[in-house]
Scaffold this motif. Structure first.
Motif, PDB file in Angstrom:
ATOM      1  N   ALA A   1       0.815  -1.122  -0.015  1.00 14.53           N
ATOM      2  CA  ALA A   1      -0.050   0.025  -0.223  1.00 14.53           C
ATOM      3  C   ALA A   1       0.828   1.340  -0.136  1.00 14.53           C
ATOM      4  CB  ALA A   1      -1.051  -0.092   1.204  1.00 14.53           C
ATOM      5  N   ILE A   2       0.199   2.391  -0.399  1.00 14.40           N
ATOM      6  CA  ILE A   2       1.006   3.412  -0.449  1.00 14.40           C
ATOM      7  C   ILE A   2       0.287   4.542   0.504  1.00 14.40           C
ATOM      8  CG2 ILE A   2       1.570   5.572  -1.950  1.00 14.40           C
ATOM      9  CD1 ILE A   2       1.529   3.693  -4.343  1.00 14.40           C
TER      10      ILE A   2
ATOM     11  N   ASP B   1       2.942 -10.698 -10.273  1.00 15.74           N
ATOM     12  CA  ASP B   1       2.424 -11.413  -8.750  1.00 15.74           C
ATOM     13  C   ASP B   1       2.488 -10.172  -7.567  1.00 15.74           C
ATOM     14  OD1 ASP B   1       2.348 -13.916  -9.986  1.00 15.74           O
ATOM     15  OD2 ASP B   1       4.458 -14.268  -9.943  1.00 15.74           O
ATOM     16  N   ALA B   2       2.532  -9.045  -7.997  1.00 15.08           N
ATOM     17  CA  ALA B   2       2.274  -8.018  -6.788  1.00 15.08           C
ATOM     18  C   ALA B   2       1.110  -7.140  -7.180  1.00 15.08           C
ATOM     19  CB  ALA B   2       3.620  -7.195  -6.833  1.00 15.08           C
ATOM     20  N   SER B   3       0.556  -6.495  -6.161  1.00 14.46           N
ATOM     21  CA  SER B   3      -0.355  -5.600  -6.385  1.00 14.46           C
ATOM     22  C   SER B   3      -0.599  -4.397  -5.306  1.00 14.46           C
ATOM     23  CB  SER B   3      -1.809  -6.176  -6.512  1.00 14.46           C
ATOM     24  OG  SER B   3      -2.048  -6.932  -5.085  1.00 14.46           O
TER      25      SER B   3
ATOM     26  N   PRO C   1      -4.043  -8.147   6.648  1.00 11.76           N
ATOM     27  CA  PRO C   1      -3.070  -8.860   7.494  1.00 11.76           C
ATOM     28  C   PRO C   1      -1.812  -9.522   6.619  1.00 11.76           C
ATOM     29  CG  PRO C   1      -5.302  -9.222   8.291  1.00 11.76           C
ATOM     30  CD  PRO C   1      -5.345  -8.481   7.061  1.00 11.76           C
ATOM     31  N   ASP C   2      -2.244  -9.655   5.175  1.00  9.69           N
ATOM     32  CA  ASP C   2      -1.342 -10.274   4.500  1.00  9.69           C
ATOM     33  C   ASP C   2      -0.266  -9.177   3.750  1.00  9.69           C
ATOM     34  OD1 ASP C   2      -3.427  -9.201   3.105  1.00  9.69           O
ATOM     35  OD2 ASP C   2      -3.395 -10.957   1.572  1.00  9.69           O
ATOM     36  N   LEU C   3      -0.583  -7.723   4.182  1.00  8.03           N
ATOM     37  CA  LEU C   3       0.322  -6.964   3.438  1.00  8.03           C
ATOM     38  C   LEU C   3       1.578  -6.912   3.925  1.00  8.03           C
ATOM     39  CD1 LEU C   3      -0.484  -4.089   2.119  1.00  8.03           C
ATOM     40  CD2 LEU C   3       0.286  -2.941   4.401  1.00  8.03           C
ATOM     41  N   THR C   4       2.674  -7.023   2.888  1.00  5.95           N
ATOM     42  CA  THR C   4       4.158  -7.296   3.021  1.00  5.95           C
ATOM     43  C   THR C   4       4.919  -6.012   2.581  1.00  5.95           C
ATOM     44  OG1 THR C   4       4.230  -8.423   0.971  1.00  5.95           O
ATOM     45  CG2 THR C   4       3.972  -9.730   3.131  1.00  5.95           C
TER      46      THR C   4
ATOM     47  N   GLY D   1      11.244  -7.008   8.799  1.00  7.55           N
ATOM     48  CA  GLY D   1      11.397  -8.223   8.157  1.00  7.55           C
ATOM     49  C   GLY D   1      10.172  -8.998   7.898  1.00  7.55           C
ATOM     50  N   LYS D   2       9.136  -8.534   8.034  1.00 11.18           N
ATOM     51  CA  LYS D   2       7.948  -9.116   7.799  1.00 11.18           C
ATOM     52  C   LYS D   2       7.085  -8.187   6.778  1.00 11.18           C
ATOM     53  CE  LYS D   2       7.249 -11.923  11.795  1.00 11.18           C
ATOM     54  NZ  LYS D   2       6.635 -12.256  12.963  1.00 11.18           N
ATOM     55  N   VAL D   3       7.133  -6.747   7.191  1.00 15.72           N
ATOM     56  CA  VAL D   3       6.375  -5.834   6.394  1.00 15.72           C
ATOM     57  C   VAL D   3       7.700  -4.904   5.886  1.00 15.72           C
ATOM     58  CG1 VAL D   3       4.845  -3.889   5.932  1.00 15.72           C
ATOM     59  CG2 VAL D   3       4.342  -6.136   7.293  1.00 15.72           C
ATOM     60  N   PHE D   4       7.563  -4.720   4.517  1.00 13.61           N
ATOM     61  CA  PHE D   4       8.978  -3.966   4.045  1.00 13.61           C
ATOM     62  C   PHE D   4       8.729  -2.697   3.810  1.00 13.61           C
ATOM     63  CE2 PHE D   4       9.920  -8.310   3.490  1.00 13.61           C
ATOM     64  CZ  PHE D   4      11.058  -8.578   4.118  1.00 13.61           C
TER      65      PHE D   4
END
Length: 343
Positions: free
Chosen positions: A170-171, A198-200, A226-229, A253-256
């Motif tokens: 997200a932005i 494969d990204a959105s 919850p699946d946002l990375t 390390g989980k969300v960049f």
């Protein structure tokens, strides 16, 4: 494009040195508008989106350095204390009343600024934009930091590399009407679709120029998805804001995150890895180029296809069709090179 961007980043990283913010006061006779040597002194006024933030203060330092080097420029700098189009318009009107020689604006709202730039031109003042444009205005030149493609693709490539080339992000942007931010977001949206199937991008939200609000919005986005990375901070207040949100959530390390952050503001986040990179440019050089451009148009000097502005800016490109001076390619600021910049 990735290879070209990587090369541009490598070249720019090794070459980029911040322009000194130190300057001396011009020895001007302000009443007559002439310097002690008898030559005319040109009043070049710059109105940023927001005064008091590291980004625009760095531009101001560069403008002061240019004024000192040129010797015939009185550099004036004032912006609103909040990113508010109406407050910015009041400052622009004040400079029109002062009859400055050149008025340069980084508009919060380009559409509402356009009529004011017309008023300035009608009053015999040269007008320009810097950092962000008002393309549908009478501005004589736009001093641009980097192309929209270079910035948008640089942000996307840096983030998706950290995300492994896939996932949802997200932005968190700033001003909803800011021409530069919206142009970068458009590039990110199109580039993500074509380069990273494969990204959105799941959402774009707007925090104004408020870092705390950006942190809260990024936190809300992580809770809603919850699946946002990945998160992008689209300006110099939201870039540290999104990194802070990841840090607070314990998701390093989980969300960049990546963003358009100033080096020293981003240093702690680059160090602890809550931010992967800041895609930016030498902001003091941008301020230097802005003041130089203001002097050029005030003196009636035509801009060339390649302009020798200073030792640090020996070949600044100018595109006559778009009336755009281009500082250069985007620069990736990481924990490896962040200490090259003192702002």
């Amino acid at each position: 494009m990735r290879s070209r961007l990587a090369l541009a980043i490598a070249i720019t990283t090794t070459a980029a040195l911040a322009v000194s913010g130190c300057t001396k006061k011009n020895d001007n006779d302000t009443a007559s508008g002439t310097s002690s040597g008898g030559t005319k002194t040109y009043k070049v006024a710059f109105v940023p989106k927001l005064q008091g933030v590291p980004y625009f203060e760095a531009m101001n330092a560069g403008g002061k350095a240019a004024a000192a080097a040129l010797g015939n420029v009185e550099w004036l700098y004032q912006g609103p204390t909040q990113a508010d189009a109406a407050a910015q318009a009041d400052i622009v009107r004040s400079y029109i009343q002062q009859k400055v020689d050149t008025l340069i604006v980084a508009p919060n709202d380009p559409d509402s600024m356009a009529p004011l730039l017309q008023q300035a031109k009608d009053a015999g003042i040269h007008v320009a934009t810097a950092d962000t444009d008002a393309p549908n205005s009478v501005r004589e030149v736009f001093v641009n930091q980097a192309t929209a493609e270079g910035i948008g693709q640089g942000l996307t490539d840096s983030l998706l590399k950290a995300m492994g080339g896939k996932g949802k992000y997200a932005i968190v942007s700033c001003g909803q009407t800011a021409e530069n931010l919206n142009s970068w977001i458009k590039v990110q949206q199109e580039y993500t679709k074509t380069k990273y199937p494969d990204a959105s991008i799941v959402d774009v939200v707007y925090a104004g120029e408020d870092q705390a609000k950006a942190t809260q919005m990024a936190t809300d986005l992580m809770n809603a998805h919850p699946d946002l990375t990945g998160l992008v901070g689209e300006c110099t207040s939201s870039a540290p804001g999104v990194a802070q949100a990841v840090k607070d959530a314990g998701k390093i390390g989980k969300v960049f995150t990546v963003g358009l952050g100033t080096p020293q503001a981003m240093k702690p986040y680059l160090t602890d890895k809550s931010s992967t990179a800041a895609i930016l440019w030498d902001v003091q050089n941008l301020g230097y180029l802005t003041a130089w451009a203001g002097a050029q148009i005030a003196e009636g000097k035509p801009l060339q296809a390649s302009n020798n502005v200073s030792d640090k800016l020996p070949a600044v490109a100018y595109d006559a069709s778009s009336k755009m001076l281009l500082l250069g390619p985007a620069l990736a600021i990481t924990d490896q090179n962040v200490d090259q910049f003192n702002y």
